[in-house]
Design a protein around this motif. Structure first.
Motif, mmCIF file in Angstrom:
data_model
loop_
_atom_site.group_PDB
_atom_site.id
_atom_site.type_symbol
_atom_site.label_atom_id
_atom_site.label_comp_id
_atom_site.label_asym_id
_atom_site.label_seq_id
_atom_site.Cartn_x
_atom_site.Cartn_y
_atom_site.Cartn_z
ATOM 1 N N LEU A 69 -5.145 6.231 -1.995
ATOM 2 C CA LEU A 69 -4.290 5.018 -1.665
ATOM 3 C C LEU A 69 -4.280 4.125 -2.804
ATOM 4 O O LEU A 69 -5.320 3.847 -3.150
ATOM 5 N N PHE A 70 -3.034 3.532 -3.013
ATOM 6 C CA PHE A 70 -2.892 2.451 -4.075
ATOM 7 C C PHE A 70 -2.575 1.037 -3.412
ATOM 8 O O PHE A 70 -1.639 1.239 -2.683
ATOM 9 N N ALA A 71 -3.554 0.148 -3.695
ATOM 10 C CA ALA A 71 -3.199 -1.134 -2.813
ATOM 11 C C ALA A 71 -3.065 -2.302 -3.960
ATOM 12 O O ALA A 71 -3.974 -2.585 -4.689
ATOM 13 N N GLU A 72 -1.782 -2.605 -4.027
ATOM 14 C CA GLU A 72 -1.301 -3.673 -5.046
ATOM 15 C C GLU A 72 -0.959 -5.199 -4.254
ATOM 16 O O GLU A 72 -0.705 -5.409 -3.174
ATOM 17 N N VAL B 101 0.759 -1.122 -0.163
ATOM 18 C CA VAL B 101 -0.050 -0.019 -0.034
ATOM 19 C C VAL B 101 0.914 1.410 -0.018
ATOM 20 O O VAL B 101 1.690 1.367 0.806
ATOM 21 N N THR B 102 0.348 2.136 -0.813
ATOM 22 C CA THR B 102 1.083 3.294 -1.050
ATOM 23 C C THR B 102 0.078 4.537 -0.903
ATOM 24 O O THR B 102 -0.916 4.177 -1.492
ATOM 25 N N ARG B 103 0.536 5.795 -0.457
ATOM 26 C CA ARG B 103 -0.341 6.927 -0.350
ATOM 27 C C ARG B 103 0.104 8.108 -1.072
ATOM 28 O O ARG B 103 1.313 8.335 -0.906
ATOM 29 N N GLN C 160 -9.057 0.777 7.841
ATOM 30 C CA GLN C 160 -8.219 1.952 8.055
ATOM 31 C C GLN C 160 -8.548 3.121 7.287
ATOM 32 O O GLN C 160 -8.253 4.248 7.609
ATOM 33 N N ALA C 161 -8.653 2.724 6.112
ATOM 34 C CA ALA C 161 -8.984 4.031 4.918
ATOM 35 C C ALA C 161 -10.007 4.574 5.218
ATOM 36 O O ALA C 161 -10.021 5.975 5.104
ATOM 37 N N GLU C 162 -11.228 3.964 5.751
ATOM 38 C CA GLU C 162 -12.440 4.661 5.956
ATOM 39 C C GLU C 162 -12.374 5.767 7.216
ATOM 40 O O GLU C 162 -12.821 6.687 7.505
ATOM 41 N N ALA C 163 -11.562 5.238 8.260
ATOM 42 C CA ALA C 163 -11.105 5.879 9.345
ATOM 43 C C ALA C 163 -10.241 7.210 9.232
ATOM 44 O O ALA C 163 -10.424 8.117 9.800
ATOM 45 N N VAL D 23 -7.252 2.703 -5.101
ATOM 46 C CA VAL D 23 -7.260 2.077 -6.279
ATOM 47 C C VAL D 23 -6.645 0.793 -5.996
ATOM 48 O O VAL D 23 -5.441 0.629 -5.212
ATOM 49 N N PHE D 24 -7.107 -0.509 -6.619
ATOM 50 C CA PHE D 24 -6.613 -1.809 -6.298
ATOM 51 C C PHE D 24 -5.798 -2.033 -7.793
ATOM 52 O O PHE D 24 -6.471 -1.948 -8.850
ATOM 53 N N LYS D 25 -4.944 -2.706 -7.398
ATOM 54 C CA LYS D 25 -4.003 -3.186 -8.845
ATOM 55 C C LYS D 25 -3.171 -4.277 -8.273
ATOM 56 O O LYS D 25 -3.317 -4.887 -7.101
ATOM 57 N N SER D 26 -2.483 -5.014 -9.272
ATOM 58 C CA SER D 26 -1.805 -6.381 -8.974
ATOM 59 C C SER D 26 -0.349 -5.945 -9.084
ATOM 60 O O SER D 26 0.163 -5.377 -10.126
ATOM 61 N N ALA D 27 0.567 -6.707 -8.352
ATOM 62 C CA ALA D 27 1.757 -6.927 -8.576
ATOM 63 C C ALA D 27 2.350 -7.983 -9.412
ATOM 64 O O ALA D 27 3.424 -8.256 -9.847
ATOM 65 N N ASP D 28 1.359 -8.634 -9.775
ATOM 66 C CA ASP D 28 1.540 -9.852 -10.867
ATOM 67 C C ASP D 28 0.875 -9.419 -12.054
ATOM 68 O O ASP D 28 -0.391 -9.289 -12.352
ATOM 69 N N PRO D 29 1.697 -9.310 -13.373
ATOM 70 C CA PRO D 29 1.190 -9.014 -14.446
ATOM 71 C C PRO D 29 0.172 -9.837 -15.153
ATOM 72 O O PRO D 29 -0.744 -9.798 -16.052
#
Length: 270
Positions: free
Chosen positions: A15-18, A8-10, A41-44, A52-58
């Motif tokens: 927030l980007f959640a990989e 997760v990066t901000r 945690q994000a809602e709080a 944003v949801f994405k994947s570490a696996d192409p």
């Protein structure tokens, strides 16, 4: 934010959640637990507006549920207030105050498809994204909202085609059918999603909330409908026929990284 299966990066209000759950991003209890904790945690944090949801696996976004661990999810799911099943957890994502975007590369099948359908928007790489709702090949109804979403997005006939064929659909056809918002060249996907996410995050949160509430009032199935689908899936997966098909598919390569590249062919074998 520290997670086992998410990176997760901000960036400001985004927030980007990989998703990083080797070997093929199966939805297991650990990933479910991470998703619950991330949303809570994000809602709080009122400064966070977009997730944003994405994947570490192409090759894999979320391949599908880990069929060997179906009975282990309930404890993780119930950490989210009001959720007693994956179906209600995913519906909770749809009703969250957060604006959720799925940035899809690779395969997204079964519960993976249901997860991205629960997000507010879906954008996919034209060259690599593959979609499937294959549960009917096992004699099952999708249990986490897939039928509910696809009927509303595609209409009756196309939803019937997608569900009963249990086949793979590429990003261009998924876009045409309404499964996703847009199919974009892979080289442009990340920049497009980031620009959109940051643009939305700059606008008042009150606008996000009222738009989501009214859109959901028209387009989102009730909790009772989601529960019904979840119950039918749970009943079906315990039947001998479904267990036999799953075991045969496991022998043919289900839940192996190489085998899953051609999952729909595996499901068609004796």
């Amino acid at each position: 934010m520290n997670f086992e299966k998410l990176n997760v990066t901000r960036e400001g209000g985004v927030l980007f959640a990989e998703i990083a759950a080797p070997p093929m991003n199966l939805l297991g209890p650990e990933l479910v637990g991470d998703l619950v904790a991330l949303i809570q945690q994000a809602e709080a944090d009122e400064a966070i507006q977009v997730l944003v949801f994405k994947s570490a696996d192409p090759d894999y976004f979320i391949s599908h549920v880990d069929v060997t661990r179906i009975n282990e999810y309930r404890e993780q799911v119930m950490k989210m207030e009001g959720a007693t099943s994956l179906a209600l957890l995913f519906r909770r994502i749809s009703t969250s105050r957060l604006v959720t975007i799925a940035q899809i590369e690779g395969r997204v099948r079964a519960v993976g498809s249901e997860f991205v359908l629960a997000c507010d928007m879906r954008f996919a790489a034209r060259e690599s994204a593959i979609f499937s709702q294959f549960e009917p090949a096992l004699g099952l109804l999708p249990g986490s909202g897939g039928a509910q979403h696809l009927i509303r997005l595609m209409g009756r006939s196309r939803a019937m085609e997608v569900l009963l064929s249990a086949d793979d659909y590429d990003a261009e056809l998924a876009e045409k059918y309404g499964w996703i918002n847009r199919a974009l060249p892979a080289a442009e996907l990340s920049a497009f999603v980031a620009r959109l996410a940051h643009r939305i995050a700059r606008f008042p949160a009150a606008g996000h909330a009222v738009v989501k509430e009214r859109v959901n009032a028209v387009a989102l199935a009730s909790a009772e409908e989601f529960n019904r689908d979840g119950d039918l899936f749970s009943e079906g997966v315990r039947k001998r026929e479904a267990q036999g098909i799953i075991q045969a598919a496991m022998k043919n390569g289900l839940q192996t990284r190489s085998g899953e590249l051609a999952l729909t062919a595996i499901l068609g074998r004796d």
